[in-house]
Design a protein around this motif. Structure first.
Motif, PDB file in Angstrom:
ATOM      1  N   HIS A 148     -13.206 -51.553 162.273  1.00 32.97           N
ATOM      2  CA  HIS A 148     -12.772 -50.884 161.033  1.00 32.97           C
ATOM      3  C   HIS A 148     -12.637 -49.374 161.209  1.00 32.97           C
ATOM      4  CE1 HIS A 148     -13.196 -54.762 159.521  1.00 32.97           C
ATOM      5  NE2 HIS A 148     -14.175 -54.619 158.657  1.00 32.97           N
ATOM      6  N   GLY A 149     -13.280 -48.835 162.236  1.00 36.63           N
ATOM      7  CA  GLY A 149     -13.126 -47.408 162.514  1.00 36.63           C
ATOM      8  C   GLY A 149     -11.772 -47.070 163.107  1.00 36.63           C
ATOM      9  N   SER A 150     -11.031 -48.093 163.492  1.00 41.04           N
ATOM     10  CA  SER A 150      -9.676 -47.865 164.010  1.00 41.04           C
ATOM     11  C   SER A 150      -8.670 -47.702 162.879  1.00 41.04           C
ATOM     12  CB  SER A 150      -9.242 -49.041 164.892  1.00 41.04           C
ATOM     13  OG  SER A 150      -8.950 -50.187 164.093  1.00 41.04           O
ATOM     14  N   PHE A 151      -9.115 -47.934 161.653  1.00 43.88           N
ATOM     15  CA  PHE A 151      -8.205 -47.830 160.510  1.00 43.88           C
ATOM     16  C   PHE A 151      -7.906 -46.382 160.157  1.00 43.88           C
ATOM     17  CE2 PHE A 151      -7.807 -46.855 156.013  1.00 43.88           C
ATOM     18  CZ  PHE A 151      -6.581 -47.458 155.770  1.00 43.88           C
ATOM     19  N   TYR A 152      -6.648 -46.091 159.898  1.00 46.77           N
ATOM     20  CA  TYR A 152      -6.250 -44.866 159.214  1.00 46.77           C
ATOM     21  C   TYR A 152      -4.915 -45.125 158.548  1.00 46.77           C
ATOM     22  CZ  TYR A 152      -3.778 -44.117 163.675  1.00 46.77           C
ATOM     23  OH  TYR A 152      -2.998 -44.277 164.797  1.00 46.77           O
ATOM     24  N   CYS A 153      -4.504 -44.224 157.683  1.00 47.52           N
ATOM     25  CA  CYS A 153      -3.263 -44.466 156.957  1.00 47.52           C
ATOM     26  C   CYS A 153      -2.624 -43.139 156.589  1.00 47.52           C
ATOM     27  CB  CYS A 153      -3.523 -45.313 155.700  1.00 47.52           C
ATOM     28  SG  CYS A 153      -4.642 -44.552 154.506  1.00 47.52           S
ATOM     29  N   TYR A 154      -1.420 -43.221 156.048  1.00 42.11           N
ATOM     30  CA  TYR A 154      -0.762 -42.044 155.494  1.00 42.11           C
ATOM     31  C   TYR A 154      -0.090 -42.440 154.192  1.00 42.11           C
ATOM     32  CZ  TYR A 154       2.173 -38.092 154.579  1.00 42.11           C
ATOM     33  OH  TYR A 154       2.755 -37.020 153.969  1.00 42.11           O
ATOM     34  N   VAL A 203      -2.013 -53.236 164.866  1.00 40.15           N
ATOM     35  CA  VAL A 203      -1.204 -53.456 163.670  1.00 40.15           C
ATOM     36  C   VAL A 203      -0.703 -52.093 163.205  1.00 40.15           C
ATOM     37  CG1 VAL A 203      -1.168 -54.289 161.302  1.00 40.15           C
ATOM     38  CG2 VAL A 203      -2.582 -55.458 163.007  1.00 40.15           C
ATOM     39  N   TYR A 204       0.614 -51.908 163.266  1.00 33.25           N
ATOM     40  CA  TYR A 204       1.238 -50.691 162.734  1.00 33.25           C
ATOM     41  C   TYR A 204       2.161 -51.116 161.614  1.00 33.25           C
ATOM     42  CZ  TYR A 204       4.622 -47.050 162.018  1.00 33.25           C
ATOM     43  OH  TYR A 204       5.441 -46.124 161.411  1.00 33.25           O
ATOM     44  N   VAL A 205       1.977 -50.521 160.443  1.00 37.17           N
ATOM     45  CA  VAL A 205       2.732 -50.939 159.263  1.00 37.17           C
ATOM     46  C   VAL A 205       3.456 -49.744 158.658  1.00 37.17           C
ATOM     47  CG1 VAL A 205       2.586 -52.107 157.040  1.00 37.17           C
ATOM     48  CG2 VAL A 205       0.863 -52.586 158.790  1.00 37.17           C
ATOM     49  N   ASP A 206       4.742 -49.887 158.440  1.00 42.56           N
ATOM     50  CA  ASP A 206       5.490 -48.919 157.638  1.00 42.56           C
ATOM     51  C   ASP A 206       6.493 -49.695 156.790  1.00 42.56           C
ATOM     52  OD1 ASP A 206       7.945 -49.341 159.067  1.00 42.56           O
ATOM     53  OD2 ASP A 206       7.408 -47.809 160.535  1.00 42.56           O
ATOM     54  N   PRO A 207       7.235 -49.024 155.896  1.00 46.48           N
ATOM     55  CA  PRO A 207       8.093 -49.760 154.966  1.00 46.48           C
ATOM     56  C   PRO A 207       9.212 -50.578 155.627  1.00 46.48           C
ATOM     57  CG  PRO A 207       7.626 -47.592 154.098  1.00 46.48           C
ATOM     58  CD  PRO A 207       7.111 -47.594 155.503  1.00 46.48           C
ATOM     59  N   SER A 208       9.457 -50.359 156.913  1.00 54.56           N
ATOM     60  CA  SER A 208      10.444 -51.210 157.579  1.00 54.56           C
ATOM     61  C   SER A 208       9.852 -52.575 157.923  1.00 54.56           C
ATOM     62  CB  SER A 208      10.965 -50.526 158.854  1.00 54.56           C
ATOM     63  OG  SER A 208       9.976 -50.533 159.873  1.00 54.56           O
ATOM     64  N   ARG A 209       8.564 -52.769 157.687  1.00 54.40           N
ATOM     65  CA  ARG A 209       7.887 -54.025 158.009  1.00 54.40           C
ATOM     66  C   ARG A 209       7.201 -54.579 156.752  1.00 54.40           C
ATOM     67  NH1 ARG A 209       5.919 -52.607 164.196  1.00 54.40           N
ATOM     68  NH2 ARG A 209       7.311 -50.842 164.419  1.00 54.40           N
ATOM     69  N   GLY A 257       4.227 -45.146 152.912  1.00 46.58           N
ATOM     70  CA  GLY A 257       3.422 -44.531 153.959  1.00 46.58           C
ATOM     71  C   GLY A 257       3.232 -45.461 155.147  1.00 46.58           C
ATOM     72  N   THR A 258       2.150 -45.236 155.876  1.00 52.34           N
ATOM     73  CA  THR A 258       1.870 -46.077 157.043  1.00 52.34           C
ATOM     74  C   THR A 258       0.406 -46.507 157.033  1.00 52.34           C
ATOM     75  OG1 THR A 258       1.309 -44.188 158.480  1.00 52.34           O
ATOM     76  CG2 THR A 258       3.629 -44.873 158.400  1.00 52.34           C
ATOM     77  N   PHE A 259       0.124 -47.565 157.777  1.00 55.42           N
ATOM     78  CA  PHE A 259      -1.175 -48.242 157.768  1.00 55.42           C
ATOM     79  C   PHE A 259      -1.451 -48.673 159.199  1.00 55.42           C
ATOM     80  CE2 PHE A 259      -4.214 -51.175 155.740  1.00 55.42           C
ATOM     81  CZ  PHE A 259      -4.463 -50.567 154.519  1.00 55.42           C
ATOM     82  N   HIS A 260      -2.666 -48.435 159.670  1.00 57.34           N
ATOM     83  CA  HIS A 260      -2.962 -48.615 161.098  1.00 57.34           C
ATOM     84  C   HIS A 260      -4.300 -49.329 161.275  1.00 57.34           C
ATOM     85  CE1 HIS A 260       0.049 -45.348 161.905  1.00 57.34           C
ATOM     86  NE2 HIS A 260      -0.301 -45.057 160.674  1.00 57.34           N
ATOM     87  N   TYR A 261      -4.323 -50.329 162.112  1.00 61.98           N
ATOM     88  CA  TYR A 261      -5.569 -51.056 162.397  1.00 61.98           C
ATOM     89  C   TYR A 261      -5.464 -51.674 163.783  1.00 61.98           C
ATOM     90  CZ  TYR A 261      -9.726 -53.865 161.726  1.00 61.98           C
ATOM     91  OH  TYR A 261     -10.986 -54.391 161.860  1.00 61.98           O
TER      92      TYR A 261
ATOM     93  N   TYR B 185       7.371 -41.841 160.181  1.00 57.39           N
ATOM     94  CA  TYR B 185       8.291 -42.673 159.415  1.00 57.39           C
ATOM     95  C   TYR B 185       8.717 -42.003 158.108  1.00 57.39           C
ATOM     96  CZ  TYR B 185      10.546 -46.724 157.375  1.00 57.39           C
ATOM     97  OH  TYR B 185      11.466 -47.552 156.802  1.00 57.39           O
ATOM     98  N   PRO B 186       7.769 -41.620 157.229  1.00 58.71           N
ATOM     99  CA  PRO B 186       8.203 -40.946 155.990  1.00 58.71           C
ATOM    100  C   PRO B 186       8.964 -39.636 156.232  1.00 58.71           C
ATOM    101  CG  PRO B 186       5.781 -41.051 156.142  1.00 58.71           C
ATOM    102  CD  PRO B 186       6.318 -41.904 157.223  1.00 58.71           C
ATOM    103  N   LEU B 187       8.601 -38.881 157.261  1.00 58.11           N
ATOM    104  CA  LEU B 187       9.334 -37.640 157.552  1.00 58.11           C
ATOM    105  C   LEU B 187      10.794 -37.920 157.875  1.00 58.11           C
ATOM    106  CD1 LEU B 187       6.847 -35.558 159.741  1.00 58.11           C
ATOM    107  CD2 LEU B 187       7.919 -34.789 157.603  1.00 58.11           C
ATOM    108  N   LEU B 188      11.038 -38.948 158.678  1.00 56.43           N
ATOM    109  CA  LEU B 188      12.417 -39.249 159.065  1.00 56.43           C
ATOM    110  C   LEU B 188      13.212 -39.857 157.912  1.00 56.43           C
ATOM    111  CD1 LEU B 188      11.382 -38.490 161.871  1.00 56.43           C
ATOM    112  CD2 LEU B 188      12.770 -40.351 162.793  1.00 56.43           C
ATOM    113  N   VAL B 189      12.522 -40.598 157.048  1.00 56.17           N
ATOM    114  CA  VAL B 189      13.191 -41.103 155.841  1.00 56.17           C
ATOM    115  C   VAL B 189      13.677 -39.931 154.999  1.00 56.17           C
ATOM    116  CG1 VAL B 189      12.810 -42.229 153.596  1.00 56.17           C
ATOM    117  CG2 VAL B 189      11.966 -43.316 155.692  1.00 56.17           C
ATOM    118  N   ARG B 190      12.782 -38.974 154.788  1.00 54.99           N
ATOM    119  CA  ARG B 190      13.104 -37.833 153.921  1.00 54.99           C
ATOM    120  C   ARG B 190      14.210 -36.955 154.508  1.00 54.99           C
ATOM    121  NH1 ARG B 190       7.551 -36.022 152.999  1.00 54.99           N
ATOM    122  NH2 ARG B 190       7.126 -38.251 152.838  1.00 54.99           N
ATOM    123  N   ALA B 191      14.330 -36.969 155.851  1.00 56.73           N
ATOM    124  CA  ALA B 191      15.391 -36.187 156.497  1.00 56.73           C
ATOM    125  C   ALA B 191      16.679 -37.011 156.638  1.00 56.73           C
ATOM    126  CB  ALA B 191      14.909 -35.682 157.852  1.00 56.73           C
ATOM    127  N   HIS B 192      16.731 -38.170 155.969  1.00 63.72           N
ATOM    128  CA  HIS B 192      17.956 -38.975 155.871  1.00 63.72           C
ATOM    129  C   HIS B 192      18.379 -39.637 157.178  1.00 63.72           C
ATOM    130  CE1 HIS B 192      18.093 -37.114 151.981  1.00 63.72           C
ATOM    131  NE2 HIS B 192      18.284 -35.915 152.503  1.00 63.72           N
TER     132      HIS B 192
END
Lengths: 273, 273
Positions: A148-154, A203-209, A257-261, B185-192
């Motif tokens: 769980h310490g590997s988790f971070y997000c934006y 696990v890398y998550v962004d809105p494209s996934r 944003g993004t999500f990481h685990y 990811y969000p930075l590149l989205v915002r830069a179109h």
């Protein structure tokens, strides 16, 4: 993470929802299990099967292996047996047993498989030694655990950091270690396993996934954190308003944003005599 | 992370040492750059080339591309030019320029490449828009950045957490963002940019990977942290004893523990008109 991976199976009422959850579970299954398949006829022990979430995967991926699954909790064993029965997977023997004192002779399994168990133990090293005892020389051990310490997000906020910290602290208070993924290599060294290989499963998550946003971020990780609300607030680790904010902040990463685990998968071998 | 990746090149006096450092640099190069190669004759801009550490890689991997490298610092440009000259890579044009106001016409590059630059900027979004301006429709942008918040290790101590935190805080105090990897990811989205694809590039180190223990843990990451000692202590972020303990604790993971860091590589496309 056992409990929330289970959700994917437990919540399967509505056929549409069920299909979607199956897809999600399969995405994570592919990441964690794609490289584990045991030969037909080999004797495989699953240590700490819980309610059988991983047992079903093991049964599906290694249908010809002779599988034994153990857990210390009788009610978990009962649920696991029922689950496997519903899926038509009959070829698993279930035993209630303490993994630190297994009721098996030395060297009687070809392979041992452990998934999301060591994180719950105060003395994982002792259990690993016991698993090594029942493993035949040349046999393999496979361990999958999270960290769980590997988790971070934006975006990441103080409140979202705090709710995840509560999950880690609660596991520590219960004698477990939610940061065990990073420890697998030294733990297996100390338990005298050889040919060690540990690989991160990221696990890398962004809105494209979007399937990962729903399947992992929302329905696995955030659901798992949300599940300890009463304990965390009840034990005075956090106040209710901060808790709500933290969960909202985690959910707010979805769609923007993004999500990481990171999970870790370790394999080792008991040396030949 | 520019400065410490550079070390691999700067420290190349002794031929044995030089060979070893080259191996280390190449390990990381493979992880970060293996999937970037520009076609012969294509016009490629490297934005923020610094002293040319990444430019040499670009030149080696895309020898037939028409490369332009820019940086705002005249002395960095001079050093980069000399470095490329020593390596016999003459086919790079160097211009001193501010990446937020490039001296180029619209749509004049086929590809733009950025490595370890956005982390230093207070307004990375403005630079990304400017890079998009000089990119021709259909052209590609590639960005590689680290994320110091992705770092963790075993054993991890309060002091080792604190020295890494100093590095992050110093970068923030200077207007940069050492946690930029998770934001690509969000930075590149915002830069179109479109057709975005971000992939984590994970460094996992344990004692079975001694080349990574030396090349990454010791000579890249710990060296980078150690490099800000005077600033961190001078600005009152930490006392000297805790600093020393933190660096020692990081180094103590080598040979017995694990070390974790994630870079991010993003690619995007400027849409066709």
């Amino acid at each position: 993470m056992e409990q929330t991976l289970n959700r994917s199976y437990v919540h399967g009422y509505d056929p549409v929802e069920s299909g979607r959850l199956d897809d999600q579970a399969r995405t994570l299954e592919e990441l964690l299990h794609h490289d584990t398949r045991y030969p037909d006829g080999s004797r495989v022990l699953e240590a700490g099967c819980g309610t059988g979430a991983q047992t079903t995967i093991l049964a599906r991926r290694s249908p010809g292996a002779l599988k034994t699954a153990v857990d210390i909790a009788a009610d978990s064993i009962a649920e696991a047996r029922q689950r496997l029965g519903l899926l038509g997977s009959e070829g698993v023997r279930f035993d209630r047993a303490d993994c630190a004192r297994l009721p098996y002779a030395d060297s009687c399994f070809d392979h041992v498989f452990v998934c999301f168990m060591l994180e719950h133990l105060s003395r994982p090293g002792d259990v690993l030694l016991e698993l090594r005892r029942v493993l035949k020389p040349g046999g393999s051990l496979t361990v999958i655990e999270g960290d769980h310490g590997s988790f971070y997000c934006y975006p990441q906020t103080p409140a979202s950091e705090k709710v995840v910290r509560c999950l880690i602290d609660l596991q520590a208070a219960g004698g477990g270690d939610a940061l065990i993924g990073r420890r697998l290599y030294p733990l297996l060294v100390r338990a005298h396993f050889e040919d060690l290989r540990v690989t991160p499963r990221v696990v890398y998550v962004d809105p494209s996934r979007p399937e990962w946003e729903q399947g992992f971020s929302r329905h696995t990780f955030i659901a798992m954190v949300a599940g300890v609300e009463q304990d965390a607030i009840g034990q005075g680790m956090i106040d209710a308003a901060t808790w709500r904010q933290g969960i909202d902040d985690l959910a707010a990463t979805i769609g923007r944003g993004t999500f990481h685990y990171t999970f870790f998968k370790a394999t080792g071998r008991k040396s030949d005599p």
